[in-house]
Motif scaffolding. Sequence first.
Motif, PDB file in Angstrom:
ATOM      1  N   GLN A  81       0.645  -1.140   0.021  1.00  0.00           N
ATOM      2  CA  GLN A  81       0.057  -0.259   0.201  1.00  0.00           C
ATOM      3  C   GLN A  81       1.133   1.286  -0.446  1.00  0.00           C
ATOM      4  O   GLN A  81       1.690   1.184   0.773  1.00  0.00           O
ATOM      5  N   TYR A  82       0.514   2.845  -1.136  1.00  0.00           N
ATOM      6  CA  TYR A  82       1.345   3.490  -0.685  1.00  0.00           C
ATOM      7  C   TYR A  82       0.182   4.032   0.710  1.00  0.00           C
ATOM      8  O   TYR A  82      -0.568   4.752   0.901  1.00  0.00           O
ATOM      9  N   VAL A  83       2.044   4.555   0.765  1.00  0.00           N
ATOM     10  CA  VAL A  83       1.765   5.838   2.854  1.00  0.00           C
ATOM     11  C   VAL A  83       2.013   6.752   2.700  1.00  0.00           C
ATOM     12  O   VAL A  83       1.823   7.351   2.802  1.00  0.00           O
ATOM     13  N   GLY A  84       2.920   6.838   1.734  1.00  0.00           N
ATOM     14  CA  GLY A  84       3.473   8.655   1.236  1.00  0.00           C
ATOM     15  C   GLY A  84       4.929   8.555   0.226  1.00  0.00           C
ATOM     16  O   GLY A  84       5.266   7.354   0.166  1.00  0.00           O
ATOM     17  N   THR A  85       5.599  10.079   0.567  1.00  0.00           N
ATOM     18  CA  THR A  85       6.378   9.575  -0.255  1.00  0.00           C
ATOM     19  C   THR A  85       7.209  10.658   1.286  1.00  0.00           C
ATOM     20  O   THR A  85       6.796  12.067   1.731  1.00  0.00           O
ATOM     21  N   VAL A  86       8.491  10.887   0.969  1.00  0.00           N
ATOM     22  CA  VAL A  86       9.645  10.638   1.889  1.00  0.00           C
ATOM     23  C   VAL A  86      10.527  11.851   1.342  1.00  0.00           C
ATOM     24  O   VAL A  86      11.459  11.501   0.211  1.00  0.00           O
ATOM     25  N   SER A  87      10.969  13.199   1.438  1.00  0.00           N
ATOM     26  CA  SER A  87      11.476  13.739   0.944  1.00  0.00           C
ATOM     27  C   SER A  87      12.955  14.123   2.014  1.00  0.00           C
ATOM     28  O   SER A  87      13.288  14.219   3.058  1.00  0.00           O
ATOM     29  N   GLU A  88      13.822  14.714   1.339  1.00  0.00           N
ATOM     30  CA  GLU A  88      15.046  14.874   1.984  1.00  0.00           C
ATOM     31  C   GLU A  88      15.174  16.087   2.667  1.00  0.00           C
ATOM     32  O   GLU A  88      15.523  16.123   4.125  1.00  0.00           O
ATOM     33  N   GLY A  89      14.091  16.742   2.222  1.00  0.00           N
ATOM     34  CA  GLY A  89      13.327  17.667   3.796  1.00  0.00           C
ATOM     35  C   GLY A  89      13.415  17.266   4.810  1.00  0.00           C
ATOM     36  O   GLY A  89      13.163  17.507   5.652  1.00  0.00           O
ATOM     37  N   ASP A  90      12.436  16.458   4.865  1.00  0.00           N
ATOM     38  CA  ASP A  90      11.894  15.086   5.898  1.00  0.00           C
ATOM     39  C   ASP A  90      12.779  14.648   6.705  1.00  0.00           C
ATOM     40  O   ASP A  90      12.654  14.822   7.983  1.00  0.00           O
ATOM     41  N   PHE A  91      13.727  14.233   5.944  1.00  0.00           N
ATOM     42  CA  PHE A  91      15.013  13.638   6.983  1.00  0.00           C
ATOM     43  C   PHE A  91      15.846  14.298   7.805  1.00  0.00           C
ATOM     44  O   PHE A  91      16.221  14.610   9.132  1.00  0.00           O
ATOM     45  N   LEU A  92      16.398  15.799   6.940  1.00  0.00           N
ATOM     46  CA  LEU A  92      16.431  16.707   7.976  1.00  0.00           C
ATOM     47  C   LEU A  92      15.853  17.575   8.846  1.00  0.00           C
ATOM     48  O   LEU A  92      16.956  17.923   9.461  1.00  0.00           O
ATOM     49  N   TRP A  93      14.790  17.699   9.018  1.00  0.00           N
ATOM     50  CA  TRP A  93      14.275  18.200  10.003  1.00  0.00           C
ATOM     51  C   TRP A  93      14.191  16.852  11.164  1.00  0.00           C
ATOM     52  O   TRP A  93      13.526  17.831  12.349  1.00  0.00           O
ATOM     53  N   ARG A  94      14.297  16.076  10.906  1.00  0.00           N
ATOM     54  CA  ARG A  94      14.022  15.151  11.718  1.00  0.00           C
ATOM     55  C   ARG A  94      15.744  14.715  12.391  1.00  0.00           C
ATOM     56  O   ARG A  94      15.322  14.795  13.951  1.00  0.00           O
ATOM     57  N   LEU A  95      16.131  15.196  12.158  1.00  0.00           N
ATOM     58  CA  LEU A  95      17.915  15.103  11.715  1.00  0.00           C
ATOM     59  C   LEU A  95      18.485  16.185  13.036  1.00  0.00           C
ATOM     60  O   LEU A  95      18.333  15.596  13.713  1.00  0.00           O
ATOM     61  N   VAL A  96      17.602  17.453  13.289  1.00  0.00           N
ATOM     62  CA  VAL A  96      17.571  18.356  13.248  1.00  0.00           C
ATOM     63  C   VAL A  96      16.147  18.545  14.393  1.00  0.00           C
ATOM     64  O   VAL A  96      15.863  19.921  13.603  1.00  0.00           O
ATOM     65  N   GLY A  97      15.568  18.099  15.288  1.00  0.00           N
ATOM     66  CA  GLY A  97      15.067  18.549  15.763  1.00  0.00           C
ATOM     67  C   GLY A  97      14.269  19.939  16.602  1.00  0.00           C
ATOM     68  O   GLY A  97      15.095  19.920  17.153  1.00  0.00           O
ATOM     69  N   LYS A  98      13.880  18.942  17.522  1.00  0.00           N
ATOM     70  CA  LYS A  98      13.265  19.910  18.833  1.00  0.00           C
ATOM     71  C   LYS A  98      12.863  19.422  19.777  1.00  0.00           C
ATOM     72  O   LYS A  98      12.585  18.283  20.195  1.00  0.00           O
ATOM     73  N   ASP A  99      14.196  20.329  20.870  1.00  0.00           N
ATOM     74  CA  ASP A  99      13.890  19.091  22.214  1.00  0.00           C
ATOM     75  C   ASP A  99      11.609  20.235  22.575  1.00  0.00           C
ATOM     76  O   ASP A  99      11.517  20.595  22.213  1.00  0.00           O
ATOM     77  N   ALA A 100      11.594  19.611  24.114  1.00  0.00           N
ATOM     78  CA  ALA A 100      10.867  19.847  24.897  1.00  0.00           C
ATOM     79  C   ALA A 100       9.711  20.954  24.818  1.00  0.00           C
ATOM     80  O   ALA A 100       8.842  22.132  24.827  1.00  0.00           O
ATOM     81  N   GLU A 101      11.109  22.204  25.306  1.00  0.00           N
ATOM     82  CA  GLU A 101      11.198  23.726  25.656  1.00  0.00           C
ATOM     83  C   GLU A 101      11.073  24.599  24.002  1.00  0.00           C
ATOM     84  O   GLU A 101      11.171  25.226  24.015  1.00  0.00           O
ATOM     85  N   GLY A 102      11.317  23.541  22.730  1.00  0.00           N
ATOM     86  CA  GLY A 102      11.072  24.097  21.553  1.00  0.00           C
ATOM     87  C   GLY A 102      12.918  24.085  20.432  1.00  0.00           C
ATOM     88  O   GLY A 102      13.126  25.158  20.164  1.00  0.00           O
ATOM     89  N   ALA A 103      13.507  24.249  21.759  1.00  0.00           N
ATOM     90  CA  ALA A 103      15.098  24.889  21.448  1.00  0.00           C
ATOM     91  C   ALA A 103      15.920  23.697  20.389  1.00  0.00           C
ATOM     92  O   ALA A 103      15.578  22.135  20.256  1.00  0.00           O
ATOM     93  N   GLU A 104      16.992  23.948  19.480  1.00  0.00           N
ATOM     94  CA  GLU A 104      17.054  22.847  18.483  1.00  0.00           C
ATOM     95  C   GLU A 104      18.254  22.047  19.525  1.00  0.00           C
ATOM     96  O   GLU A 104      18.807  22.381  20.319  1.00  0.00           O
ATOM     97  N   ASP A 105      17.583  20.578  18.973  1.00  0.00           N
ATOM     98  CA  ASP A 105      18.279  19.256  19.382  1.00  0.00           C
ATOM     99  C   ASP A 105      19.164  17.749  18.517  1.00  0.00           C
ATOM    100  O   ASP A 105      17.860  17.527  17.361  1.00  0.00           O
ATOM    101  N   SER A 106      19.779  18.500  18.061  1.00  0.00           N
ATOM    102  CA  SER A 106      20.594  17.811  17.587  1.00  0.00           C
ATOM    103  C   SER A 106      20.486  15.810  17.734  1.00  0.00           C
ATOM    104  O   SER A 106      20.665  15.669  19.116  1.00  0.00           O
ATOM    105  N   ARG A 107      20.120  15.080  17.039  1.00  0.00           N
ATOM    106  CA  ARG A 107      20.867  13.511  17.680  1.00  0.00           C
ATOM    107  C   ARG A 107      21.969  13.056  16.517  1.00  0.00           C
ATOM    108  O   ARG A 107      22.051  13.399  15.749  1.00  0.00           O
ATOM    109  N   THR A 108      21.980  11.606  17.464  1.00  0.00           N
ATOM    110  CA  THR A 108      22.806  10.691  16.947  1.00  0.00           C
ATOM    111  C   THR A 108      22.244  10.002  16.321  1.00  0.00           C
ATOM    112  O   THR A 108      20.815  10.045  15.957  1.00  0.00           O
ATOM    113  N   MET A 109      22.888   9.056  15.410  1.00  0.00           N
ATOM    114  CA  MET A 109      23.208   8.111  14.085  1.00  0.00           C
ATOM    115  C   MET A 109      22.531   7.045  15.342  1.00  0.00           C
ATOM    116  O   MET A 109      21.075   6.610  14.433  1.00  0.00           O
TER     117      MET A 109
END
Length: 176
Positions: A81-109
């Motif tokens: 079943q088709y679920v959606g399409t993921v883009s580079e931007g989706d990966f980038l935004w998840r890579l540099v996410g935000k913590d509970a207070e809204g500050a940027e929070d880089s994540r390790t692999m």
Amino acid sequence: DVIFIDYSPQQLVFPIYYYYKDTHPAALPRREMRFQVNIAYFLLPKSRVAYLYDDFTFRQGLEKMRHHGYTAIPVISRNGQYVGTVSEGDFLWRLVGKDAEGAEDSRTMKELEQIHVRDILQTQTYPPVRITVTMDELLDSAMNQNFIPVTDDVGSFIGIVTRKDIIRYFSSERQK
């Protein structure tokens, strides 16, 4: 009422003629014919398209996308079943996410190994079309997408149609 379907692969146009009783389509006036292109001609089938499964990890998805050099890639479930399409931007935004207070929070692999592709999908950024879509509807979809995912009647992913192929079709039609 009877529908007669005739097609000419040389012209890549699939005329559909509507006629009644024993009337042959050639006898009908032009205004009673409706021409419709079958998008199956433009379809790049699933077997020739790179895609991700929704249960792939963040890392698996990113690596496959990088390997193929795409900026966006379809995502399907294990049952097709088709679920959606993921883009580079989706990966980038998840890579540099935000913590509970809204500050940027880089994540390790290592942390990203816990995230699946389905967790980073944006809802309906690349809506699919059914195989029965008209060329005009396909053109509308292509205005905002590099490719259009195509599904069958039950929502199974069957391939894509690229914007390049749609533009090429309309360009050749205009020159006729």
